[in-house]
Each structure stands twice: as structure tokens, then as C-alpha cells.
Scaffold this active site. Structure first.
Site, mmCIF file in Angstrom:
data_model
loop_
_atom_site.group_PDB
_atom_site.id
_atom_site.type_symbol
_atom_site.label_atom_id
_atom_site.label_comp_id
_atom_site.label_asym_id
_atom_site.label_seq_id
_atom_site.Cartn_x
_atom_site.Cartn_y
_atom_site.Cartn_z
ATOM 1 C CD GLU A 473 -2.987 -1.132 2.227
ATOM 2 O OE1 GLU A 473 -4.204 -1.274 2.016
ATOM 3 O OE2 GLU A 473 -2.490 -1.052 3.369
ATOM 4 C CD GLU A 617 -1.641 -3.426 11.011
ATOM 5 O OE1 GLU A 617 -1.745 -3.382 9.765
ATOM 6 O OE2 GLU A 617 -2.310 -2.693 11.768
#
Length: 680
Positions: A473, A617
Site C-alpha cells: 500500500e 500488527e
């Protein structure tokens, strides 16, 4: 110097559970015997519908999260997960003193992953030993249980209260207390109801005390109304020295997103739990979890890896439920992370492991997309395309829920291929032609039609896909992204294959498009991430995904070349765990078990938070639990070290290598036939 830093990090991670140095990690229980509220990341007990997040404070839970309950409030002008009523918080007074964090001596907390129970034990002065365990009951989707035990060291008097508290975001809160008289039992119901922030949903919760018959007559229950956000029921009891007193709290949380009459249903289900009784509730719950763990991963020779693998599997099982059309968000039911939205995290990272081990649970995830196919059709129409274009972020309705400031909403189109591939893989594993005809084919057809309209036809071999956000991304508004192009190609091929199986006419244009979508290469022969890529750092795996799961790249030399190049492009900070999981998987299949093991550890050890080794994460991240990363790492075990492979004729096993420190790997309960696969 770098090696020393890594060593220190790994040594510190070994202390995350508070274990004594040299003590072997338990395969099924994660224990914290040093509770530090300043460095405490709660662990979740969930049943695929209700998630309960632990607290460092005695008799408290941090959050109660309910799957499928969204409303517009807060971040980004889009739908958000809603906190449910906190229906398990308690108060306990002993001899008139309210027990708080400072009173809990020798406090220890433990997650039992085998039976999904969270237990806290502590002592209070020289007066009592206290233990409580809570469960999100697996067999009852909307019901929870708190089981409490007090052993008196001296004669004591306790007053215990069940406190029902509404989150701040809810409005028009109404609190009720009802007593239902039946022979030999009085059922006191502590009930609350409220509207979600916009009034879209009605949220309801109810709970009650369960008293043990062995203690004689039930104590008198008193209701107290405190304010609009909180009320409680309480009872008092004298306990003699040496006596152990048991009681429980059973409660139900449900909304109008789940039931047309949530207020009455909350009370009905609480009455059901009351009359079932503690022993039956826990018995059925344990039986349900025993059935789930018939599909398991066993590692011989690495006790800590075994515990960590069980933790990841436990969380995946906890965040998914059979028989629904719900799909997990990146943080599952561990909180409000990512607004509770559904991304490619589900289809690409969590779903494959669930599909291999529990196809019946995986069906809920593909059902989620099938039920929202019409919204995806409208999304494609809005963008000038054919077929169905699935949103990057999805919630209850299936419309695009990405905040406007994030370019991934209008441009991260590879999610549509992920949905199509997931549908095909469900058929591959289950071989269910009826499902393929009824639900898989419409998804495959509409997603293939999308890609046929999405490509720009600039000549043979140049059916290009321009202006996308890549799987990596950090690459925004690029052309011919490796993952997007290859995933689109796979989607088109799988739709064509599904048509043959069903005996229906495939669109001939699908093959034409698939054959002409370019996969770019750099001058050095490495698969090029996108047309403008020149060696920049990458956020996460992209080009390497062409080897797995897509099998677009099958030449071993090419796979090695792509790995050697991109593994040096991943920075140490700010990247999610899935990238190293893909490196693990590919190296294991290439026969390099030691390099695979290096990336296996690198994928998650730096991301663990105390005291329960909760997965964040990123390294240093504080938003656990990251179910996406767990899904990627479990895939690296199943499909990497284990060599499992999803093929059109079912699950097969390809050659793979284990690290030297692992004596064997056994994968139990695979696929509909519940097969066993072993690697030594």
C-alpha cells in the site's frame, strides 16, 4: 551491533508470560503471574459473536464487542464497530471493603486456549482466596458466563454485585429489573436497552445470578439504580472459615442487527442460561471447543512455538462462527480496531487456514460476500465498470466503508479478485457443486466480468490495469501492479474453470483478457512490483504472492530470485507480520527449513505484547489482537512447513522442509474428510 539488538529483543520476549527462566511453555495455557497495569495488553475470549477483552483490574473486563453491530459515529464518517453493554463487570465487598487492584495479592491470570476460558486468581489479606473464570459460550452465540469461587480463610461477609454499564456512545438508555417467580427459583433479570448513536440499532443486554444448589436457599437479590449508564443487582452472604462459596453470572447481549426483538430475546436467552445451570453451560461449551480442536497443529521439539501456534489458531477460531454471514476484521473481536471492517485480510490471510481446518466455518466468510453481491454490483456501476466491484472496507451492508481520505477505497481493486479466488478455493476444498452452482458461480462470474471491463486494451499482451493501489500500500496510483494483475488473471481463469464444471457457457472474453494481462519484470529478471517500481522499500508482500497463493510464478529459480530481492526491501519497522509469513512459506517449500524458520520467528516474535504474548500488527504496535497476521503465520505452517496445497481436486501435500529444531509437524482434521498430514 544489529545482531546484539535482535538477541536482546528475543530474550525480553521470552519473559512475556512471566514464566520462570528455563520453564517449558504450556501448549494450552498462557499464564501471567506478574500483572503490571502499565504494560498490560488484554487477551480476548470470544465465540465468533461476542468478544470479551481482559483487564488487569480484578472483577473487570475491558471491552465487550459484538460481531455484526455497526453504526455511523466517530472515525471517518463511516460505519464503526459498537461496544456492547459491559455485562460482566462485578463489584465485591469483603467485610465492608470494596476489593480493588491494590487489594489483589499474588494475582495471576491465565488463558485456557483448549476451552476458551479466562481465569483470574488472587488473595485478599488473610481473609479469602478468590477465583473467577469467564467464558463466551461457544454453543450459545449471544451468551456469556462468569464463574466465581471464594474460599474463606476466616469467617467473612461478602456482598457481590453484577454491574450493567452502557458505553458512552449509546443513547436513550433504559434500565429494567424484573423478577420471574417459578417453583423453587426466582429469576432476577438485570436488563438494559439503548439506541446506537444514529438510532439505527437497538442494543440490549440482560444478566442474572446463578447460585449453586449445594449452598442451600438462594440469597436475596437487590436491585440498585445508579444513573442512566449503570445499574446493578447484588446479594450478601456469610461464609465460614474453610468454606468455599460458588456463584455465577450469565448474560446475553444482542441487537436488532441480529434479531427483530432484541429486548425480549436478551431476557429469554438469559432465562435459558439460568435454567440450564452452570454445569450444563460449561459442559456444552467445553464439548464445542473439543470439537474445534479436532483440527489442530502439533509441533514436536519446540514448546514455545507450539504455544504460539495454538494461540494464533485459538484466536482465529474465536473470531469466526459457523452458520453466519459474518466475516472477521483485522482485529477480530479484540476491540474496535479498523472500525471492525472487513478487508482482503479475511480472504487472503485468515480464510485459507480456516478453510483447510474447518470448511464449515469458512463457509460463513464466503457467505458474507455472497450476501453483499448486489452492493458490489452497484459499486462497479458507480465506477463505470461491469460485474461486481467489492469494497476495500466493508461492514454490515457491503457498500464502500473506507474513509474518504484513504485512497484505498476507490483504487485498491485487488480485493475483488481476492473474493473471487476465495469462492473458487471453497469449491476446491469442499468439492460442493451445489454450492458452486448456487453461490460460488454468481460471485465468480460477476468478479470476472468486472476484470474484463476493468482492463485497458492496448494491444496483445497489454491488457493493462492502470491506476491502482497495490497490495504493497505504499505504492499508490500505480500501473500494472504485480499482485493486482496476477490476481485478476487467476480470477478470470477460475471463473472459466467453474463454468466448465457446471456445464454453463463461460464468457470467451475472460480467457482473452487473462492471456493478455502483463506481469512485468525488471532488467535483472525479478518480477517487477509495478510499472514505476525502482527498488523502493515495501510495506508488505506483493510480487512474492505470485508464487503463493497464485502459482503464477512456478519456476524455482524465479521464486528464489524474487525472494532474494524483496526480502531486502522490507524495513524493520512499520510492516505487518504477513510479509515474513510468505517468505517462511516459500522457503519451506523450496526446502530451506532453516531460512524459513528465521522468517517464521521474525514474522511475530517482535510483535508480541505482554503479558499474554498478544500479537500486534507491527513491531511496537499497541492495537492487538492482529488476526490477519495470525492467519498469515498459520498459513506458513500449514502450506509452508506442512506442504498443504489447495488444488481443483482437493487438498494435496507438496514437498517441504522443517527447521532442524522441530522433530515433526502433525496437522490434524484437514478438510471435509478430517485427514492427518505429517512432516518429519
Amino acid at each position: 551491533m544489529k545482531r546484539c539488538i535482535i538477541l536482546l529483543t528475543l530474550l525480553s520476549l521470552g519473559c512475556l508470560t512471566g514464566r520462570i527462566a528455563g520453564q517449558t511453555a504450556d501448549a494450552w495455557k498462557i499464564t501471567a503471574d506478574k500483572i503490571d497495569p502499565a504494560s498490560y495488553y488484554g487477551v480476548t475470549v470470544a465465540n465468533g459473536m461476542i468478544g470479551i477483552v481482559s483487564s488487569a483490574e480484578p472483577f473487570k473486563v475491558k471491552d465487550v464487542v459484538l460481531a455484526g453491530a455497526y453504526d455511523l459515529y466517530g472515525r471517518g464518517r463511516v460505519s464503526n464497530f459498537l461496544r456492547s453493554f459491559n455485562l460482566l463487570n462485578m463489584q465485591m465487598d469483603i467485610d465492608g471493603h470494596r476489593i480493588g487492584a491494590a487489594d489483589a495479592q499474588h494475582m495471576r491470570q491465565e488463558l485456557d486456549m483448549r476451552h476458551a476460558g479466562f481465569t483470574t486468581v488472587f488473595s485478599y489479606q488473610d481473609k479469602a482466596d478468590i477465583s473467577y473464570t469467564y467464558y463466551s459460550l461457544r454453543h450459545l452465540p449471544f451468551t456469556v458466563l462468569m464463574d466465581v469461587s471464594i474460599t474463606a480463610k476466616k469467617d467473612i461477609n461478602i456482598t457481590s454485585a453484577s454491574v450493567m454499564e452502557a458505553p458512552d456512545a449509546l443513547k436513550e438508555i433504559q434500565n429494567y429489573y424484573n423478577e420471574i417467580d417459578r417453583p423453587h427459583v426466582v429469576i432476577g433479570l438485570l436488563t438494559s436497552s439503548a439506541k446506537s448513536p444514529t438510532g439505527k440499532l437497538r442494543m440490549c443486554a440482560s444478566n442474572t445470578f446463578l447460585f449453586s444448589e449445594t449452598h442451600g436457599q438462594e440469597p436475596r437479590v437487590i436491585h440498585e439504580m445508579w444513573d442512566n449508564n449503570m445499574h446493578l443487582i447484588k446479594f450478601s452472604k456469610q461464609i465460614k472459615a474453610g468454606e468455599t462459596y460458588h456463584f455465577s453470572i450469565a448474560g446475553t447481549s444482542i441487537t436488532s442487527a441480529h434479531h427483530d426483538d432484541p429486548l425480549n430475546e436478551a431476557e429469554r436467552m438469559t432465562i435459558f442460561a439460568k435454567l440450564e445451570g452452570r454445569e450444563r453451560l460449561i459442559g456444552f461449551h467445553n464439548k464445542a471447543w473439543d470439537a474445534l480442536w479436532q483440527s489442530d497443529i502439533e509441533v514436536e521439539g519446540d514448546a514455545q512455538a507450539q504455544q504460539d501456534i495454538h494461540s494464533m489458531l485459538y484466536h482465529l477460531y474465536s473470531f469466526v462462527r459457523e452458520g453466519t454471514d459474518l466475516s472477521p476484521s483485522p482485529m477480530g473481536l479484540s476491540g474496535l480496531g479498523y472500525n471492525g471492517h472487513v478487508f482482503w485480510d479475511t480472504e487472503l490471510w485468515m480464510y485459507p487456514s480456516i478453510l483447510v481446518l474447518h470448511p464449515e466455518m469458512a463457509r460463513s466468510l464466503v457467505e458474507y460476500r455472497y450476501r453483499r453481491l448486489e452492493a458490489a454490483r452497484r459499486n462497479a456501476f458507480n465506477h463505470g465498470y461491469k460485474g461486481a466491484m467489492f469494497p476495500w472496507e466493508s461492514a454490515a451492508s457491503g457498500v464502500e466503508e473506507t474513509p474518504v481520505w484513504a485512497l484505498s477505497g476507490p483504487f485498491e481493486h485487488h480485493i475483488t479478485a481476492c473474493v473471487g479466488i476465495a469462492a473458487w478455493n471453497y469449491y476446491c476444498v469442499t468439492q460442493d457443486k451445489e454450492w458452486l452452482k448456487e453461490k460460488g458461480w454468481p460471485v465468480l462470474k460477476e468478479t470476472a466480468d468486472f476484470w474484463a471491463s476493468r482492463v485497458e486494451r492496448n494491444g496483445p499482451g497489454k491488457y493493462e490495469i492502470k491506476n491502482v493501489v497495490a497490495a504493497d500500500e505504499w505504492a499508490e496510483n500505480v500501473d500494472n501492479n504485480a499482485w493486482t494483475n496476477a490476481a485478476a488473471k487467476a480470477n478470470l481463469q477460475y471463473a472459466t474453470e467453474a463454468a466448465k464444471i457446471l456445464g454453463v457457457q463461460a464468457n470467451s472474453d475472460w480467457k482473452q483478457v487473462a492471456d493478455n494481462i502483463p506481469i512485468l519484470k525488471m532488467d535483472n529478471g525479478v518480477t517487477k512490483e509495478h510499472a514505476a517500481y525502482h527498488g523502493e522499500g515495501i510495506k508488505q508482500a506483493d510480487a512474492n504472492l505470485l508464487a503463493y497463493p497464485l502459482k503464477e510464478v512456478t519456476d524455482v529459480r524465479q521464486i528464489r530470485k524474487d525472494l532474494a530481492y524483496y526480502e531486502t526491501r522490507v524495513p524493520e519497522q512499520g510492516t505487518p507480520a504477513m510479509t515474513q509469513a510468505i517468505f517462511t512459506l516459500l522457503y519451506a517449500r523450496l526446502g530451506d527449513g532453516e531460512k524459513a524458520y528465521h522468517f517464521f520467528k521474525d514474522a511475530y516474535l517482535p510483535n508480541l505484547n505482554p503479558p499474554f504474548r498478544v500479537l500486534a500488527e507491527t513491531r511496537g504496535g499497541t492495537n492487538p489482537y492482529f488476526a490477519t497476521g495470525a492467519g498469515g503465520i498459520i498459513q506458513s505452517i500449514l502450506m509452508g512447513f506442512g506442504g498443504l496445497d489447495i488444488t481443483p481436486s482437493g487438498i494435496r501435500q507438496v514437498s517441504s522442509s522443517l527447521p532442524k529444531s522441530w522433530k515433526s509437524l502433525t496437522i490434524k482434521g484437514v478438510g471435509p474428510e478430517k485427514k492427518i498430514f505429517t512432516v518429519k
